[in-house]
Design an enzyme around this catalytic site. Structure first.
Site, short mmCIF file in Angstrom:
data_model
loop_
_atom_site.label_atom_id
_atom_site.label_comp_id
_atom_site.label_asym_id
_atom_site.label_seq_id
_atom_site.Cartn_x
_atom_site.Cartn_y
_atom_site.Cartn_z
N HIS A 169 13.45 64.12 13.54
CA HIS A 169 13.49 64.10 15.00
C HIS A 169 12.11 64.24 15.64
CE1 HIS A 169 13.82 68.62 14.61
NE2 HIS A 169 13.07 68.56 15.70
N ASP A 199 17.52 65.19 8.36
CA ASP A 199 16.48 65.40 9.37
C ASP A 199 15.10 65.54 8.72
OD1 ASP A 199 15.39 65.67 11.89
OD2 ASP A 199 15.74 67.84 12.00
N GLY A 280 7.80 72.87 19.03
CA GLY A 280 6.57 72.40 18.40
C GLY A 280 6.45 72.82 16.95
N ASN A 281 7.26 73.84 16.54
CA ASN A 281 7.26 74.27 15.14
C ASN A 281 8.03 73.31 14.24
OD1 ASN A 281 7.23 77.68 16.10
ND2 ASN A 281 5.74 76.75 14.72
N SER A 282 8.83 72.44 14.81
CA SER A 282 9.66 71.55 14.00
C SER A 282 8.82 70.78 12.98
CB SER A 282 10.39 70.55 14.89
OG SER A 282 11.46 71.15 15.55
N LEU A 342 20.53 41.96 14.03
CA LEU A 342 21.75 41.93 13.24
C LEU A 342 22.84 41.05 13.84
CD1 LEU A 342 22.24 45.63 12.07
CD2 LEU A 342 21.77 43.65 10.65
N GLY A 343 22.94 41.07 15.17
CA GLY A 343 24.00 40.33 15.83
C GLY A 343 25.32 41.07 15.77
N VAL A 344 25.32 42.33 16.21
CA VAL A 344 26.54 43.14 16.23
C VAL A 344 26.64 43.89 17.54
CG1 VAL A 344 26.59 43.45 13.73
CG2 VAL A 344 25.41 45.13 15.16
#
Length: 443
Positions: A169, A199, A280-282, A342-344
Site C-alpha cells: 500500500h 501487503d 509513515g512507518n508503513s 483486457l476488455g472486461v
C-alpha cells in the site's frame, strides 16, 4: 455516556480491524468497465475517509500530503562498491544495578538501544510516492499532485539492482517513487513485484544510479525469525514517521498470530506491539534486541479509543513471498496509449460479499467485451481474477495498476477462480493483452 453492551463489545472484538497508513480515496462506484479512469493513479482512494481517524498516511487536509526533504544526490556510475550486511548484536541487557522498566512506564527505561539503531539504520530507507490525479469540481476537472511517505529496508541486491522491501500500500498506484538513504541522498526507484494479499512489495534501484559514497554507507538488513518470538520480548521500530525522516520507537511484543482484517478485507496473522507505529512507518523494520528484522511495520488499530496497538507482518511468513518478488522483472510504467487492455467489465468481491455469497475475493468479471483480448482467451464471464502475472490482486484498482506496466501485445497469465458444478476451481489462463481503445465511455 452509557456502558457498552456486552454482546456488542464481544462481537466487535471477534475480528479486529485496522486501516493501513495510506492516502487513497475509496472508489465511489461498485462496478467498473476497463477504460482509462479520469483520475491518474490508483492510490488516492482512501484520502477522504480516514483523516478523522488520524490514520492517514500523510494527508493533512485537501489532498495535501506530508512529504520528506529530498536531498539532491549526484548520480555516478559505480558498481564496484560492496554493500555490507548489518551485524547481529549481542542481546541487550540492563546495566548492573539498573532498575527494570515498570509496566506502566516507558519501555526499556533501563536499557540503551542506541547500538541497535546505529547498526540497523544504514539498511532502513524513507520512501516518497507521487501521483497525479484528476477530480471533478464545480469549475470542471482539476488536476492535483498527491505525495505520500512510507518506509522500507534493504533486503539484498543482484548484479544490477539494490532491492528494498516495503508494504504494497506504500507503492500502489504511484507514478513516481523516490528512496532516501541514510545520508539523505534521494534516488528514483521502480516497482519490482507486489503482492496485495500479504501487503508486501519489493522495489529496485539500479546500482549505477546510486553514488559510490552512498553505496558505501548502505547495509543489507539482517533478517531474524519471527517464529522464535515470545510475548514480552523487546522490539524497536524504525521508520519515516510523518514523513519527517527516520525515527525510533521502542516497545514489547504484545501478542503473536493476532488475526486482523485489513482495510481491503484480507485476514492476516500479525505481530502485535505497543511500539508506536505512526503514519509513515508503513514498510519499515521491526527489530529484535539483536538488531534483526522480525517484522514489517504495517498499521495500527483504527479505533480512537485504543492506544498502543500496532501491527507488523511476521518476517518468517513474508520471507518466501519476498524471495519470489525479488525475482520479478522490474517494471516501468508504459505510456497510457500503449498500455495493455483486457476488455472486461467487472466488480470487486470484497470480504463482506465473499462471506454473504460464498465467493472468493477478487475481481469478478460480469461481462467480456466482444473483440477484446479476454474474448480471444479461455477467460469466461463470472470468473474471479485473483492474480495477475503471478502477483495477487484484490480489487479493480489493483488490476488497473498492474496494467499500467504492460504493453498491448504482451502475454500474461491470469489466475482465476472459475465456477464449475457449483464449486470454484482455480485455473491459470494465458492471454495476449490487447491495445487500449482510443475512445471509451465511462460507465
Amino acid at each position: 455516556m452509557r456502558d457498552p453492551d456486552p454482546e456488542e463489545s464481544r462481537q466487535s472484538r471477534e475480528v479486529p480491524h485496522y486501516q493501513e497508513y495510506q492516502y487513497r480515496q475509496t472508489a465511489q462506484e461498485n462496478y467498473y468497465s476497463e477504460e482509462p479512469p479520469k483520475r491518474k493513479g490508483g492510490f488516492v482512494k482512501k484520502a477522504a475517509g480516514i483523516v478523522a481517524g488520524a490514520l492517514v498516511f500523510g494527508v493533512v487536509a485537501g489532498g495535501t500530503m506530508v512529504g520528506i526533504n529530498l536531498a539532491a544526490g549526484s548520480y555516478i556510475n559505480n558498481k564496484s562498491v560492496e554493500i555490507s550486511k548489518v551485524e547481529t548484536l549481542p542481546s541487550v541487557t540492563a546495566p548492573e544495578g539498573a532498575k527494570p522498566a515498570s509496566a506502566g512506564g516507558s519501555a526499556f527505561a533501563g536499557n540503551d538501544v542506541s547500538a541497535i539503531v546505529d547498526s540497523s539504520m544504514p539498511s532502513v530507507v524513507a520512501i516518497t510516492s507521487k501521483v497525479l490525479y484528476e477530480s471533478q469540481t464545480w469549475f470542471g476537472p482539476m488536476q492535483r499532485e498527491g505525495v505520500g511517505s512510507g518506509s522500507g529496508f534493504v533486503v539484498g541486491k543482484n548484479d544490477e539492482e539494490l532491492l528494498i522491501v516495503t508494504n504494497n500500500h506504500v507503492v500502489q498506484g504511484a507514478d513516481q517513487l523516490k528512496v532516501t538513504f541514510i545520508d539523505e541522498t534521494a534516488v528514483d526507484a521502480a516497482i519490482k513485484g507486489t503482492d496485495a494479499d500479504s501487503d508486501l512489495a519489493v522495489i529496485a534501484i539500479p546500482l549505477n544510479n546510486i553514488p559510490a559514497e552512498t553505496l558505501s554507507q548502505i547495509a543489507v538488513a539482517s533478517l531474524g525469525s519471527s517464529d522464535d518470538l515470545k510475548v514480552g520480548q523487546g522490539v524497536v521500530a524504525i521508520g519515516n514517521a510523518l514523513g519527517y525522516g527516520q525515527s525510533v520507537t521502542v516497545g514489547y511484543v504484545s501478542a503473536l498470530n493476532r488475526s486482523i482484517q485489513t482495510d481491503s478485507g484480507v485476514n492476516q496473522d500479525l505481530i502485535q506491539t505497543d511500539a508506536a507505529i505512526n503514519p509513515g512507518n508503513s514498510g519499515g523494520a521491526l527489530l529484535n534486541m539483536q538488531g534483526q528484522v522480525i517484522g514489517i511495520n504495517s498499521a495500527k488499530y483504527s479505533s480512537t479509543d485504543v492506544e498502543g496497538i500496532g501491527y507488523a507482518i511476521p518476517i518468517s511468513k513474508a520471507q518466501d513471498i519476498i524471495d519470489n518478488l525479488m525475482t520479478k522483472k522490474t517494471r516501468t510504467q508504459v505510456a497510457s496509449d500503449k498500455q495493455g487492455y483486457l476488455g472486461v467489465q467487472c466488480k470487486n468481491i470484497d470480504s463482506v460479499t465473499s462471506q454473504q455469497l460464498g465467493m472468493p475475493q477478487g475481481v469478478f468479471i460480469y461481462k467480456i467485451v466482444e473483440g477484446g483480448a479476454a474474448s480471444k482467451s479461455d477467460l469466461r464471464e463470472k470468473d474471479i481474477i485473483t492474480k495477475f502475472d503471478g502477483q495477487s490482486i484484490r480489487t479493480y484498482d489493483d488490476l488497473t495498476n498492474m496494467l499500467k506496466y504492460y504493453e498491448g501485445g504482451t502475454t500474461v497469465t491470469l489466475t482465476v477462480q472459475s465456477l464449475e458444478n457449483g464449486q470454484y476451481i482455480e485455473k491459470e489462463i494465458s492471454l495476449v493483452l490487447g491495445s487500449r481503445p482510443v475512445e471509451t465511455s465511462q460507465q
